[in-house]
Design a protein around this motif. Structure first.
Motif, short mmCIF file in Angstrom:
data_model
loop_
_atom_site.label_atom_id
_atom_site.label_comp_id
_atom_site.label_asym_id
_atom_site.label_seq_id
_atom_site.Cartn_x
_atom_site.Cartn_y
_atom_site.Cartn_z
N MET A 1 -5.40 -2.20 8.39
CA MET A 1 -4.65 -0.85 6.94
C MET A 1 -4.14 -1.08 6.34
N ASN A 2 -3.21 -2.59 6.91
CA ASN A 2 -2.26 -3.61 5.82
C ASN A 2 -3.83 -3.96 4.64
N GLN A 3 -4.37 -4.03 5.08
CA GLN A 3 -5.13 -4.65 3.53
C GLN A 3 -5.58 -4.05 3.02
N VAL A 4 -6.22 -2.86 3.80
CA VAL A 4 -6.43 -1.93 2.43
C VAL A 4 -5.16 -1.35 1.42
N LEU A 5 -4.11 -1.08 2.12
CA LEU A 5 -3.02 -0.77 1.98
C LEU A 5 -2.44 -1.61 0.69
N ALA B 1 -3.57 -0.51 -7.96
CA ALA B 1 -2.51 -0.07 -9.32
C ALA B 1 -1.94 -0.16 -10.41
N ALA B 2 -2.09 -1.73 -9.48
CA ALA B 2 -0.73 -2.92 -9.88
C ALA B 2 -1.30 -3.36 -11.53
N GLU B 3 -2.80 -3.60 -11.84
CA GLU B 3 -3.35 -3.66 -11.94
C GLU B 3 -4.26 -2.70 -13.35
N GLU B 4 -4.25 -1.61 -12.42
CA GLU B 4 -4.40 -0.84 -14.50
C GLU B 4 -3.60 -0.30 -15.33
N VAL C 1 -2.07 -1.08 -3.60
CA VAL C 1 -1.31 -1.17 -4.79
C VAL C 1 -1.80 -2.50 -5.58
N ASP C 2 -2.63 -3.77 -5.65
CA ASP C 2 -3.32 -3.87 -6.23
C ASP C 2 -3.39 -4.48 -6.86
#
Length: 51
Positions: free
Chosen positions: A37-41, A48-51, A45-46
């Motif tokens: 789940m941490n990998q998914v989270l 969202a940061a790219e958009e 985040v990554d």
């Protein structure tokens, strides 16, 4: 999704945050789930940061 991902503006910067799940509990199955789940989270985040 068992966790929140938040985005906000602070001092002219966009901040994207989440809390990662603990991976060092006494429950082996929970630790394995948390690692996945941490990998998914982190991916959310990554993205969202790219958009």
């Amino acid at each position: 999704m068992p966790c929140n991902v938040i985005a906000y503006q602070y001092q002219g910067k966009t901040i994207i945050r989440t809390h990662l799940l603990p991976t060092d509990t006494d429950n082996k199955a929970l630790n394995q789930f948390s690692v996945k789940m941490n990998q998914v989270l982190k991916g959310v985040v990554d993205f969202a940061a790219e958009e």
